[in-house]
Write an enzyme that holds these catalytic residues in place. Structure first.
Site, PDB file in Angstrom:
ATOM      1  N   ASP A 111       0.863  -1.184   0.000  1.00  0.00           N
ATOM      2  CA  ASP A 111       0.000   0.000   0.000  1.00  0.00           C
ATOM      3  C   ASP A 111       0.901   1.237   0.000  1.00  0.00           C
ATOM      4  OD1 ASP A 111      -1.982   1.859   0.347  1.00  0.00           O
ATOM      5  OD2 ASP A 111      -2.687   1.140   2.271  1.00  0.00           O
ATOM      6  N   PHE A 160     -10.060  -0.009   0.052  1.00  0.00           N
ATOM      7  CA  PHE A 160      -9.798  -0.867   1.209  1.00  0.00           C
ATOM      8  C   PHE A 160     -10.428  -2.234   0.953  1.00  0.00           C
ATOM      9  CE2 PHE A 160     -10.439  -2.720   5.359  1.00  0.00           C
ATOM     10  CZ  PHE A 160      -9.172  -2.548   5.902  1.00  0.00           C
ATOM     11  N   VAL A 161      -9.608  -3.285   1.030  1.00  0.00           N
ATOM     12  CA  VAL A 161     -10.090  -4.633   0.706  1.00  0.00           C
ATOM     13  C   VAL A 161      -9.898  -5.579   1.891  1.00  0.00           C
ATOM     14  CG1 VAL A 161      -9.737  -4.416  -1.782  1.00  0.00           C
ATOM     15  CG2 VAL A 161      -7.855  -5.220  -0.353  1.00  0.00           C
ATOM     16  N   ASP A 167      -7.599  -8.105   6.692  1.00  0.00           N
ATOM     17  CA  ASP A 167      -8.640  -7.960   7.712  1.00  0.00           C
ATOM     18  C   ASP A 167      -9.207  -6.556   7.778  1.00  0.00           C
ATOM     19  OD1 ASP A 167      -6.145  -6.854   8.845  1.00  0.00           O
ATOM     20  OD2 ASP A 167      -7.359  -6.560  10.638  1.00  0.00           O
ATOM     21  N   ARG A 173     -10.503 -12.364   7.530  1.00  0.00           N
ATOM     22  CA  ARG A 173      -9.295 -12.975   6.979  1.00  0.00           C
ATOM     23  C   ARG A 173      -9.612 -14.315   6.306  1.00  0.00           C
ATOM     24  NH1 ARG A 173      -4.853 -10.014   8.849  1.00  0.00           N
ATOM     25  NH2 ARG A 173      -4.938  -9.254  10.974  1.00  0.00           N
TER      26      ARG A 173
HETATM   27  P1  IMP Z   1       1.882  -0.424   3.773  1.00  0.00           P
HETATM   28  O1  IMP Z   1       2.905  -0.437   4.870  1.00  0.00           O
HETATM   29  O2  IMP Z   1       1.097   0.865   3.742  1.00  0.00           O
HETATM   30  O3  IMP Z   1       2.412  -0.807   2.411  1.00  0.00           O
HETATM   31  O4  IMP Z   1       0.755  -1.426   4.134  1.00  0.00           O
HETATM   32  C1  IMP Z   1       0.968  -2.737   4.303  1.00  0.00           C
HETATM   33  C2  IMP Z   1       0.078  -3.283   5.381  1.00  0.00           C
HETATM   34  O5  IMP Z   1      -1.107  -2.504   5.564  1.00  0.00           O
HETATM   35  C3  IMP Z   1      -0.377  -4.643   4.966  1.00  0.00           C
HETATM   36  O6  IMP Z   1       0.465  -5.604   5.548  1.00  0.00           O
HETATM   37  C4  IMP Z   1      -1.787  -4.734   5.474  1.00  0.00           C
HETATM   38  O7  IMP Z   1      -1.794  -5.359   6.753  1.00  0.00           O
HETATM   39  C5  IMP Z   1      -2.258  -3.319   5.643  1.00  0.00           C
HETATM   40  N1  IMP Z   1      -3.197  -2.903   4.563  1.00  0.00           N
HETATM   41  C6  IMP Z   1      -2.943  -2.044   3.565  1.00  0.00           C
HETATM   42  N2  IMP Z   1      -4.014  -1.904   2.763  1.00  0.00           N
HETATM   43  C7  IMP Z   1      -4.969  -2.712   3.269  1.00  0.00           C
HETATM   44  C8  IMP Z   1      -6.314  -3.037   2.858  1.00  0.00           C
HETATM   45  O8  IMP Z   1      -6.854  -2.554   1.850  1.00  0.00           O
HETATM   46  N3  IMP Z   1      -6.973  -3.928   3.642  1.00  0.00           N
HETATM   47  C9  IMP Z   1      -6.438  -4.492   4.752  1.00  0.00           C
HETATM   48  N4  IMP Z   1      -5.182  -4.243   5.157  1.00  0.00           N
HETATM   49  C10 IMP Z   1      -4.448  -3.353   4.427  1.00  0.00           C
HETATM   50 MG    MG Z   2      -3.821  -5.756   8.630  1.00  0.00          MG
END
Ligand code: IMP
Ligand code: MG
Length: 192
Positions: A111, A160-161, A167, A173
């Site tokens: 993300d 958001f998925v 989750d 999950r």
């Molecule tokens: P990042 O550090 O922003 O790249 O996000 C990574 C973490 O954010 C992932 O390991 C997920 O646990 C959580 N995450 C990011 N987007 C989503 C989403 O759309 N749904 C659920 N969890 C998310």
């Molecule tokens: Mg999470």
């Protein structure tokens, strides 16, 4: 066996399915084949970022035809909301000795890039022979750090998925597919 009562099936909380169960399973076979070819003759240490990667990793490693050592790293970056509220923090570290080992670091979704970027740096300090990253989903969202994964299951829009390991407040999950929750079930309700 009696039929289960259908009235609180979490699948009904989805507004839309973005990636179906069969699409996920087909893509896992392709990814497993690609990883097997890329590391042929070697042994891999697969590091799962949990909880999110738990389902993906469990299925993916069964498609990898190589010796695999498995370990997990537990990271907290989201609370109950649908947006990041803090910097990712390692709350349970890797126990394997990764020195001189080929590491494949796996997360559910890319993300902002903060989680994988931070954990990659942590693992680099353990002096592995190599380190690559794999995500089931690559979200078309603005990265707060410059990061791209070596293996990607699916690219998805900036939404958001939940499901297949992802989750909302530790729920959903277990869904076999990836989908978007009905807006009224999200807190805060608006996500765009
Ligand atoms: P990042 O550090 O922003 O790249 O996000 C990574 C973490 O954010 C992932 O390991 C997920 O646990 C959580 N995450 C990011 N987007 C989503 C989403 O759309 N749904 C659920 N969890 C998310
Ligand atoms: Mg999470």
């Amino acid at each position: 066996m009696p039929e289960p009562i259908e009235e609180n099936n979490p699948l009904d909380d989805l507004e839309k399915i973005l990636v179906s169960e069969s699409d996920i399973q087909a893509r896992l076979a392709e990814l497993g084949h690609q990883i097997t070819c890329d590391y042929v003759g070697r042994e891999l240490a697969v590091i799962a970022i949990i909880n999110g990667a738990i389902i993906f990793v469990a299925d993916l490693i069964r498609q990898i035809r190589l010796p695999v050592q498995l370990d997990c790293i537990r990271v907290a970056s989201y609370r109950d909301e649908t947006r990041p509220v803090q910097q990712p923090e390692i709350i349970d570290r890797v126990r394997l000795d990764l020195q001189g080992i080929d590491v494949l670091l796996i997360d559910d979704i890319l993300d902002t890039g903060q989680t994988l970027s931070m954990i990659t740096k942590t693992i680099e300090k353990m002096e592995p022979a190599s380190i690559k990253t794999c995500v089931l989903l690559d979200k078309d969202a603005p990265r707060s750090v410059d990061f791209s994964a070596d293996y990607v299951g699916f690219k998805i829009p900036d939404a958001f998925v939940v499901g297949y390991g992802l989750d909302f407040a530790e729920r959903y999950r277990q869904l076999p597919c990836i989908g978007m929750l009905k807006p009224e079930l999200q807190n805060p309700p608006a996500w765009n």
